[in-house]
Design a protein around this motif. Structure first.
Motif, PDB file in Angstrom:
ATOM      1  N   LEU A 201       0.835  -1.185   0.000  1.00 46.49           N
ATOM      2  CA  LEU A 201       0.000   0.000   0.000  1.00 46.49           C
ATOM      3  C   LEU A 201       0.879   1.248   0.000  1.00 46.49           C
ATOM      4  O   LEU A 201       2.029   1.215   0.465  1.00 46.49           O
ATOM      5  CB  LEU A 201      -0.910   0.032   1.229  1.00 46.49           C
ATOM      6  N   PHE A 202       0.335   2.323  -0.519  1.00 44.80           N
ATOM      7  CA  PHE A 202       1.041   3.600  -0.380  1.00 44.80           C
ATOM      8  C   PHE A 202       0.043   4.717  -0.079  1.00 44.80           C
ATOM      9  O   PHE A 202      -1.134   4.646  -0.421  1.00 44.80           O
ATOM     10  CB  PHE A 202       1.886   3.925  -1.627  1.00 44.80           C
ATOM     11  N   HIS A 203       0.589   5.763   0.587  1.00 48.73           N
ATOM     12  CA  HIS A 203      -0.194   6.921   1.000  1.00 48.73           C
ATOM     13  C   HIS A 203       0.430   8.155   0.356  1.00 48.73           C
ATOM     14  O   HIS A 203       1.655   8.281   0.286  1.00 48.73           O
ATOM     15  CB  HIS A 203      -0.186   7.053   2.527  1.00 48.73           C
ATOM     16  N   THR A 204      -0.404   9.067  -0.150  1.00 47.20           N
ATOM     17  CA  THR A 204       0.075  10.305  -0.771  1.00 47.20           C
ATOM     18  C   THR A 204      -0.200  11.456   0.190  1.00 47.20           C
ATOM     19  O   THR A 204      -1.351  11.896   0.336  1.00 47.20           O
ATOM     20  CB  THR A 204      -0.626  10.542  -2.119  1.00 47.20           C
ATOM     21  N   PRO A 205       0.829  11.971   0.879  1.00 52.30           N
ATOM     22  CA  PRO A 205       0.596  13.026   1.885  1.00 52.30           C
ATOM     23  C   PRO A 205       0.061  14.323   1.296  1.00 52.30           C
ATOM     24  O   PRO A 205      -0.777  14.986   1.922  1.00 52.30           O
ATOM     25  CB  PRO A 205       1.990  13.238   2.500  1.00 52.30           C
ATOM     26  N   GLN A 206       0.533  14.746   0.090  1.00 50.00           N
ATOM     27  CA  GLN A 206       0.095  16.042  -0.453  1.00 50.00           C
ATOM     28  C   GLN A 206      -1.389  16.037  -0.788  1.00 50.00           C
ATOM     29  O   GLN A 206      -2.107  16.992  -0.494  1.00 50.00           O
ATOM     30  CB  GLN A 206       0.891  16.378  -1.722  1.00 50.00           C
ATOM     31  N   ASP A 207      -1.849  14.955  -1.380  1.00 49.93           N
ATOM     32  CA  ASP A 207      -3.260  14.795  -1.737  1.00 49.93           C
ATOM     33  C   ASP A 207      -3.729  13.527  -1.041  1.00 49.93           C
ATOM     34  O   ASP A 207      -3.688  12.447  -1.628  1.00 49.93           O
ATOM     35  CB  ASP A 207      -3.416  14.702  -3.255  1.00 49.93           C
ATOM     36  N   PRO A 208      -4.104  13.613   0.232  1.00 47.10           N
ATOM     37  CA  PRO A 208      -4.286  12.417   1.056  1.00 47.10           C
ATOM     38  C   PRO A 208      -5.151  11.354   0.398  1.00 47.10           C
ATOM     39  O   PRO A 208      -6.241  11.628  -0.109  1.00 47.10           O
ATOM     40  CB  PRO A 208      -4.934  12.955   2.338  1.00 47.10           C
ATOM     41  N   GLY A 209      -4.631  10.144   0.372  1.00 49.94           N
ATOM     42  CA  GLY A 209      -5.348   9.015  -0.188  1.00 49.94           C
ATOM     43  C   GLY A 209      -4.522   7.752  -0.035  1.00 49.94           C
ATOM     44  O   GLY A 209      -3.290   7.798   0.114  1.00 49.94           O
TER      45      GLY A 209
END
Length: 486
Positions: free
Chosen positions: A470-478
């Protein structure tokens, strides 16, 4: 010393070789020139007589040439094709003597010692050369002398109409700046140079000037190194009675493979492409082409690979000649083996690739190779297995999933993986999460999938047994799922 044993060297110069190579196939009734790009400028490389009469010359920029001659027809030069054409002319020149070498990019040098009398003498030989070159649409300049340097000078500066000492110093194969320096000193001819003290010349211009002078005058030997013909890997079998059965053709092919592979072994080479030509009694012929996944020279391994192609041939009223040729050869050095050495895994894999490739094409049998990129989508490349070799595993400090797919969104919030989430219609619960591993986009490449910015990757082991990436995108949370571990 008789005329047949006296040293005689002949120089052949084709001053318009590149342009005439093109014009032989596509004549142009107009000023014509070939261009090469030098220092970001298109310059004239070679031109025809019509362009020369308009005042154009080699080295002139194409823009200036078009200003002088708006009707100029031009196209880019192909030095590689010019070299191939000169090589074919070298083979043609061996009809006059066996010792033929290259002289720069547009000339040949022949050692005709003892062979000129076979054509009626030197004058008759050169007349025959000019006539044949003229019929082929080539401009030819000839020079014949006792030394290679003198023959070169006569071919490019008068074809022997003047004595050697009367020729300009440019006839000594010197660099342009050296010729300019000599002319500024008043040394304009070879005779002037020969009459000058040698020590000051050597100190000012180096040893090359005196070396070229001595070579032209015969005081220093200069060898002619003919180009050896590459070995030809082919074998032919003429049959007393026509054959047509599958087993007979296989037997004939096996008989040809043995001497062919022996020759390949002698030259430490292996075949990558083989062509089997079957000539029928009605003068028709059929070909069976075999492309191998790796260079081979083992008849026992190659013969079974021909079976599929041979099974599709139409023998007609019978086959009376079989010819086998290796059309593409690669180096294959001899390797040390011992009595216990068996067939290795790579050999078996290459045979399998070849068998599959004969059905679907070698380019369609592919493998994954590591690529130098931290971005998961760019960490590998797909390449044909027949033209690449397996490499070591991916150099990565963190494990990577065996199955990688485009990111699939899941519900989640916060910087840590969600305790529960739904993926592909499955309700999953996080058991253990390892991470994060932050991967930053490669800013110099545009990738639509990475427009959300950097990613924090997690290895998540679910209570249901799934091990996901899994990965998380901090700038555009998702949150997204991109891979699954085995």
């Amino acid at each position: 010393m008789s005329d047949r044993t006296r040293k005689r060297i002949l120089s052949m110069w084709f001053p318009r070789l590149p342009s005439e190579r093109v014009l032989r196939r596509r004549p142009v009734d107009a000023p014509f020139a070939l261009t090469l790009t030098r220092k970001n400028t298109d310059r004239i490389h070679c031109l025809n007589p019509q362009a020369e009469r308009r005042g154009l010359h080699r080295g002139m920029s194409l823009a200036d040439a078009r200003a002088f001659c708006p009707a100029l027809v031009s196209q880019p030069a192909r030095p590689d094709l010019d070299a191939t054409f000169l090589a074919s002319l070298r083979r043609w020149a061996t009809r006059y003597c066996p010792w033929v070498g290259f002289e720069g990019e547009d000339g040949l040098v022949l050692d005709i010692t003892g062979s000129a009398h076979l054509f009626g003498g030197e004058d008759a030989m050169m007349q025959d050369m000019r006539a044949r070159a003229d019929r082929a649409g080539l401009t030819l300049r000839l020079g014949c002398a006792a030394t290679r340097g003198a023959a070169w000078a006569f071919a490019r500066h008068g074809e022997g109409q003047r004595p050697l000492d009367a020729l300009p110093v440019a006839a000594l194969r010197l660099e342009d700046k050296t010729v300019t320096g000599l002319e500024r000193l008043g040394l304009r001819t070879i005779g002037d140079l020969a009459a000058t003290a040698r020590a000051p010349l050597a100190r000012r211009f180096g040893p090359e000037v005196l070396l070229r002078l001595d070579q032209a005058r015969g005081d220093q030997a200069e060898a002619i190194t003919p180009r050896t013909e590459p070995p030809r890997y082919a074998a032919r079998l003429s049959l007393p009675e026509p054959i047509g059965l599958f087993d007979d053709v296989i037997a004939a092919t096996a008989r040809l493979l043995t001497p062919l592979c022996e020759k390949l072994k002698t030259h430490e080479s292996g075949a990558r492409r083989l062509r089997l030509t079957l000539r029928r009694v009605d003068q028709g012929s059929q070909q069976v082409d075999l492309r191998l996944a790796a260079a081979m020279r083992d008849p026992a391994r190659i013969l079974p690979l021909f079976e599929r192609g041979i099974g599709t041939i139409d023998a007609g009223f019978g086959i009376d000649q079989v010819r086998l040729e290796a059309t593409l050869v690669e180096p294959l050095p001899i390797q040390q083996i011992n009595a216990t050495t068996a067939r290795t895994g790579p050999d078996r894999l290459n045979d399998l690739i070849t068998r599959i490739g004969t059905r679907i094409g070698l380019e369609n049998v592919q493998r994954l190779l590591p690529a130098d990129s931290h971005v998961p989508e760019r960490s590998f490349i797909v390449a044909p297995a027949a033209y690449t070799r397996p490499q070591d595993g991916w150099s990565c400090p963190r494990p990577r999933p065996l199955c990688l797919f485009p990111p699939e969104a899941i519900a989640g919030s916060g910087p840590r993986p969600p305790d529960r989430f739904r993926w592909r219609n499955m309700s999953l619960a996080t058991g253990r999460a390892t991470g994060p591993e932050r991967i930053v986009p490669e800013w110099w490449l545009e990738d639509e999938n990475w427009r959300r910015g950097l990613r924090d990757y997690w290895k998540v082991e679910t209570r249901q047994g799934r091990r996901l990436w899994l990965f998380h995108t901090p700038q555009d949370p998702g949150w997204f799922v991109q891979g699954e571990f085995a």
